[in-house]
Scaffold this motif. Structure first.
Motif, short mmCIF file in Angstrom:
data_model
loop_
_atom_site.label_atom_id
_atom_site.label_comp_id
_atom_site.label_asym_id
_atom_site.label_seq_id
_atom_site.Cartn_x
_atom_site.Cartn_y
_atom_site.Cartn_z
N PRO A 30 30.68 -41.08 6.23
CA PRO A 30 29.73 -40.10 5.71
C PRO A 30 30.20 -39.56 4.36
O PRO A 30 31.40 -39.52 4.09
CB PRO A 30 29.74 -38.99 6.78
N PRO A 31 29.25 -39.17 3.52
CA PRO A 31 29.61 -38.69 2.18
C PRO A 31 30.13 -37.25 2.22
O PRO A 31 29.88 -36.52 3.16
CB PRO A 31 28.28 -38.74 1.43
N GLY A 32 30.88 -36.91 1.19
CA GLY A 32 31.27 -35.52 1.01
C GLY A 32 32.48 -35.08 1.81
O GLY A 32 32.77 -33.88 1.91
N ILE A 33 33.20 -36.02 2.38
CA ILE A 33 34.41 -35.67 3.15
C ILE A 33 35.63 -35.81 2.26
O ILE A 33 35.83 -36.86 1.63
CB ILE A 33 34.53 -36.55 4.41
N ALA A 34 36.44 -34.77 2.20
CA ALA A 34 37.65 -34.81 1.39
C ALA A 34 38.64 -35.80 2.01
O ALA A 34 38.97 -35.69 3.18
CB ALA A 34 38.27 -33.42 1.31
N VAL A 74 36.52 -37.06 -2.88
CA VAL A 74 35.67 -37.06 -1.69
C VAL A 74 35.02 -38.43 -1.50
O VAL A 74 34.88 -39.22 -2.44
CB VAL A 74 34.57 -35.98 -1.74
N SER A 75 34.61 -38.66 -0.27
CA SER A 75 33.91 -39.91 0.05
C SER A 75 32.51 -39.88 -0.55
O SER A 75 31.85 -38.84 -0.58
CB SER A 75 33.83 -40.09 1.56
N LEU A 76 32.07 -41.05 -1.03
CA LEU A 76 30.75 -41.17 -1.64
C LEU A 76 29.68 -41.57 -0.63
O LEU A 76 28.49 -41.57 -0.93
CB LEU A 76 30.77 -42.21 -2.75
N GLY A 77 30.10 -41.96 0.57
CA GLY A 77 29.14 -42.50 1.55
C GLY A 77 28.93 -43.99 1.37
O GLY A 77 28.09 -44.59 2.05
N THR A 78 29.69 -44.59 0.47
CA THR A 78 29.59 -46.03 0.18
C THR A 78 30.82 -46.73 0.76
O THR A 78 31.75 -46.07 1.22
CB THR A 78 29.52 -46.23 -1.35
N PRO A 79 30.84 -48.07 0.74
CA PRO A 79 31.98 -48.75 1.37
C PRO A 79 33.31 -48.38 0.73
O PRO A 79 33.43 -48.33 -0.50
CB PRO A 79 31.67 -50.23 1.13
N ILE A 80 34.28 -48.13 1.58
CA ILE A 80 35.64 -47.86 1.12
C ILE A 80 36.47 -49.10 1.40
O ILE A 80 36.72 -49.44 2.56
CB ILE A 80 36.22 -46.62 1.84
N ALA A 81 36.85 -49.79 0.33
CA ALA A 81 37.68 -50.99 0.47
C ALA A 81 39.13 -50.62 0.17
O ALA A 81 39.40 -49.87 -0.77
CB ALA A 81 37.21 -52.08 -0.49
N MET A 82 40.03 -51.14 0.98
CA MET A 82 41.45 -50.85 0.80
C MET A 82 42.24 -52.13 0.92
O MET A 82 41.95 -52.97 1.75
CB MET A 82 41.91 -49.82 1.84
N ALA D 96 27.82 -37.12 -20.41
CA ALA D 96 26.63 -36.31 -20.70
C ALA D 96 25.57 -36.43 -19.62
O ALA D 96 24.65 -35.61 -19.54
CB ALA D 96 26.05 -36.73 -22.05
N LEU D 97 25.70 -37.44 -18.79
CA LEU D 97 24.66 -37.70 -17.77
C LEU D 97 25.02 -37.13 -16.40
O LEU D 97 24.32 -37.36 -15.43
CB LEU D 97 24.43 -39.21 -17.64
N ARG D 98 26.12 -36.36 -16.35
CA ARG D 98 26.61 -35.88 -15.06
C ARG D 98 25.52 -35.17 -14.27
O ARG D 98 25.44 -35.30 -13.06
CB ARG D 98 27.81 -34.95 -15.26
N GLU D 99 24.67 -34.41 -14.94
CA GLU D 99 23.68 -33.65 -14.20
C GLU D 99 22.26 -34.02 -14.59
O GLU D 99 21.34 -33.21 -14.48
CB GLU D 99 23.93 -32.15 -14.38
N VAL D 100 22.10 -35.26 -15.06
CA VAL D 100 20.78 -35.72 -15.49
C VAL D 100 20.32 -36.86 -14.58
O VAL D 100 21.12 -37.72 -14.22
CB VAL D 100 20.83 -36.20 -16.96
N PHE D 101 19.05 -36.82 -14.20
CA PHE D 101 18.48 -37.92 -13.41
C PHE D 101 17.69 -38.83 -14.35
O PHE D 101 16.56 -38.50 -14.74
CB PHE D 101 17.56 -37.37 -12.32
N GLY D 115 24.11 -36.37 -1.38
CA GLY D 115 24.59 -35.05 -1.72
C GLY D 115 25.76 -35.08 -2.68
O GLY D 115 26.28 -34.04 -3.08
N VAL D 116 26.19 -36.26 -3.04
CA VAL D 116 27.30 -36.45 -3.98
C VAL D 116 27.09 -37.82 -4.61
O VAL D 116 26.47 -38.69 -4.01
CB VAL D 116 28.66 -36.41 -3.22
N ARG D 117 27.53 -38.01 -5.85
CA ARG D 117 27.42 -39.35 -6.43
C ARG D 117 28.40 -39.52 -7.57
O ARG D 117 28.86 -38.54 -8.16
CB ARG D 117 25.99 -39.63 -6.92
N ASP D 118 28.69 -40.76 -7.86
CA ASP D 118 29.49 -41.10 -9.02
C ASP D 118 28.49 -41.26 -10.16
O ASP D 118 27.76 -42.24 -10.23
CB ASP D 118 30.24 -42.41 -8.75
#
Lengths: 353, 353, 353, 353
Positions: A30-34, A74-82, D96-101, D115-118
């Motif tokens: 899940p996303p948003g986990i530290a 934090v986790s992005l909610g995307t695949p975590i490869a290690m 500059a795009l950190r908060e732009v959609f 709820g979070v993104r790169d």
């Protein structure tokens, strides 16, 4: 498919023991986990060879690199490869084994399955494959902790020595990872004796999860018991698993083993925290039978690939008892299973944010 | 998803114990296999209640109807759906239990999971759900027989009485389904005593598959051990599973348990026919721990849905020991697992071995 | 596996067109949702043959029986199995076709795949298989409605006649199910002309979902576009699918098709409600290309199973244009896809109750 | 789960566009197939940026490292993990795009989902994720070639310029990858004009597979059409897919589009090589609608994360038409889909056809 476990928290390992490296992709965090990479490394350090006098003396740093899925802590909610590189692979130790099927090992069955194999060590059957599981388990433990689930485990039997108490704080204080300090001393002696005899010994590992709410798991094919069973029996060298009262219940009666419940607590826990495949709020308790390590120095008769037999003495650096190193792996498999069950319950009942 | 097992031979059951019926869809049966519906019925008759003095006296004819997938006596390769109507469901027996969580049962965990439940019997957690498994198992056994795989099973322990021999031809000759005629008699006495005491007893069931070629199963997450473990622990009331030497190997050494192989036969079979997760050509041997049936007549304290406790006496017609009826179910789960592994090996290598 | 769609809302159909019946198992319906069987029947009535002068005159009542998963008017969260018996299967119409591969049909490819087939009609390839999809779709629509998602659809093209407006309230008022009353009249004429010529015509069906919140779907392999594409192209006789601007965007520029967004609404909807595979809050819009029905009365050259060719005139009662009957099926496939995406988003972000 | 495609040939990608790297795990490659890493690299070179004047001028070497699954030049039948490091990620371009959609991009839907993104580029939605697909596709093409399946593809439309011929040997001779040399020249002009205008253009890509035997694919939910549809629509920026006659068949009659078959060849191929979801032995033909690239230099109105709008000019180095680079990706998705269908057919029938 065959290298993955989980339906919503999907963990896929890759890598041969003597190839460039081993690793894992975790899809479904899940996303948003530290997530602290140091925590992942710490778990891997509990699994790695060479950590104590009781384990193999192979030295692999087992430094993990996180390749994706984390951003700004934090986790992005995307695949975590290690990825963990292989460094101490003395492949030449194995050249003599190119056409030998070591007893108890997967050499013969692997050859029959694929028609080709990497003879340098166990390939995918090697305990080294569990590196990825432990890295994934660290993520699962981190996520589960956010809802109060805590997983502990230890070696509770080595040969005929059994732990008589469960002091989980004791586990990391002795090299056997036994929750009973006194038993740990005797277990260590048994293990050392096996090493001296160029032999190995089996044991039992117990894993316990507290804080699991009632309602995880499913009533039929995906019983929590079943998923835990699969998870544990997918660990190399395991040949048995029991939940709660397990095999001991075969000798008891219903009036003894029906866990009486007053609406808040259970008087007993023969169900091991799972009733009808679904967690009931009690502690989830699993025990795993670990066979003696198949790599031993003693001379053994072995079949040869072309036909006929030979005598092998496996001179590599191996574990005389793998239980201490199975503990973090089995904890991880518990974590992966609960993580998946949690996400499935969210799908079933969860409200969207 | 949660009601299915298998990846290529996918078996999905449906139905509540007290709804219109129970059934199964089998997706993945290879085409062109001769299927006799009478064989399916015969397997269901081994599972049904009321078949002997030792089982519950509920009477359900359990007549199966094949709804699809067969044509002119052979499988089409399309889904085979099978339905068994529920007929003897005395739902009124259960009205008093609408707000009671029976001890040991899944009532509480089911309520917590779903927030709603069919209180009339176990719903999906009922042993009645296994009707579909046995019907599917009959198909799998039929298909496996075409390549020489044969599955047998029996009750090898009831309480403290253990079978000392494995005469599989004996199994259907005694109501306990024990492969040891002498032990069977004592087991029957133990079961009758439990019934008289309005109690129940546990046991152990053993399943054996012969003729499995080397090469089925996978080396990591989908080890044949793991899939068998999941299959067996998905059967109601099972709380443990072991393969080959199982928990007994915890007390042994590697030099004892490494199955010596001369290229043709194995001197021992501690691996239970599976090395590194892959079949090695020896017999596949699995034992399953069966807890005492949770439905007992003795008065028990039970939690109530709104809070507080009450006393329940479960007066329905129940099995004092479910092992005899678990046998065909566990055989079926072995068959489903091997069937899936077989098809996966065909996918991998493109021809049957 | 091959008869299922969905990962969390798993829909598995079964049944041949000329066997005992067709049906579906829906595994993953959330518990506690009020389900009215009459609503399921109403949707099936929209799909069934003989409902208007434009469709086939075969008469099948298509009465649905719910076998499991509902209790006291609400879903239990367990598998919902539904069965529709086949009643008007004139199998003798097909005896002459036992060894003929009808042009455009799946007869030849089916024979090559399975080596055996039920020659009486299309078997699994028949449009009759969609009965189960529509029954499942009714459940999905019911569940989705609880969070404000509404699905509508209609025929927007028949041969060269295109709907110029989208008045969705108009759809059930004309037998073509066209959202443009004027176009509907001309479409009906085209269809009648095809029937008179013993021929058939193709068309396009459009499905629209409103109320889908932003955030459903996944960014890579499981893009909502991809899952909708699979869902729609799994409907018999469909050969194309487009989302939002679709193929028309090939001729445009980025400055034309980048949907400008002010934080609340989108000025255009070239993305069809899905950006990067994830719903963006705009209406989800899908169009499906439907080929002319392959069953036509005109004489056609056909290959024979043993070799050589023959002439066939398919004299059964068939649809000259299947678009009107595809509409409820395509709506259902939209509903199944969104249902699955919703549950997956709950797994990812949902909070437990 | 959501990052994987395939059931037996399972391809899982990982990696963000601006993280450490991107990669893939391929689980299900049959053993014993000779694999040349240079072939994988060659396919990646066809996909990489900076390969011609028409593509983005970003320079990424995209050197692939194979981490597992190959040994002494052949596949082991175990997971093949491949990694490509990110090297030319000018993350500062994106601060500059950190908060732009960005309009048309997945920024908003991604933020709503997770709820979070790169924010540095598209993350998982970036075209860079397709690196792993192309690496996996190279493996699939290699395996498919062993049974005579060959896949080709090209750009057949850019804006209103359409290819009038299909000379597949021409494709790699022009930067548009168009199978019609004359059209290629005009397409290049259209693309250059779009770049000069700081805009982008759409197009259509066509993929063709020859040598596919009859019998691959399934008749209902897993129709080959459906799986190809999902595969193609999982490629970034695709918004439509059609098989064979596709949307054009909406305007035709059954007597025109029923592909007449004499037992050996089909007179027409409106079915695109797939009848009833199953390959029929004719060429498999798929066309994919590609929207204009969403990254354009022209000033555009964009929503801001906190509310309100701003004007963005995307000044990175982007592709004015992504069709030339979609070609190898779409070929790969065709290869992955056919590979999976092939293995499933092997599971069903147990031998290659």
């Amino acid at each position: 498919m065959s290298s993955s476990i989980g339906r919503l928290f999907v963990v896929t390992t890759f890598g041969e023991s003597h190839g460039p490296g081993v690793g894992v992709v975790v899809d479904g965090m899940p996303p948003g986990i530290a997530v602290d990479p140091a925590v992942i490394q710490r778990e891997l350090d509990r699994r790695r060879p060479g950590q104590s006098a009781l384990t193999t003396q192979r030295q692999e740093g087992d430094k993990v690199e996180v390749l994706s899925g984390l951003f700004e802590g934090v986790s992005l909610g995307t695949p975590i490869a290690m990825l963990v590189r292989n460094t101490d692979a003395r492949s030449q130790d194995y050249e003599a084994l190119r056409e030998v099927f070591r007893p108890g090992h997967a050499d013969y069955s692997t050859q029959q399955k694929y028609g080709v194999r990497d003879h340098r060590g166990g390939g995918r059957s090697s305990g080294r494959e569990t590196v990825g599981r432990v890295a994934a388990g660290a993520l699962a433990k981190t996520a589960l902790a956010t809802v109060g689930v805590r997983i502990v485990g230890g070696t509770v039997q080595v040969k005929d020595v059994k732990a008589m108490r469960r002091d989980w704080d004791e586990v990391e204080k002795n090299p056997v990872r036994c929750p009973d300090a006194q038993a740990a001393t005797r277990m260590a002696e048994v293990i050392e004796a096996a090493r001296a005899a160029q032999d190995s010994v089996g044991g039992v590992v117990e894993i316990l999860a507290s804080g699991v709410p009632a309602g995880w798991g499913d009533p039929t094919m995906a019983k929590l018991d079943a998923l835990l069973g699969a998870a544990m029996l997918s660990i190399p060298a395991t040949k048995g698993v029991e939940i709660g009262g397990g095999f001991g219940m075969a000798e008891l009666t219903g009036s003894q083993t029906n866990d009486v419940f007053d609406g808040e607590t259970f008087r007993t826990n023969f169900s091991g925290g799972i009733a009808g495949g679904i967690s009931n709020g009690a502690e989830v308790v699993v025990r795993v039978a670990v066979r003696p390590a198949t790599s031993i120095g003693k001379p053994q008769t072995a079949a040869k690939q072309g036909g006929g037999t030979t005598t092998v003495e496996i001179k590599g650096r191996h574990d005389p008892c793998i239980c201490p190193r199975v503990v973090p792996v089995a904890e991880s498999m518990m974590a992966l299973t609960l993580m998946d069950a949690w996400l499935r319950q969210r799908a079933l009942r969860g409200r969207e944010k």
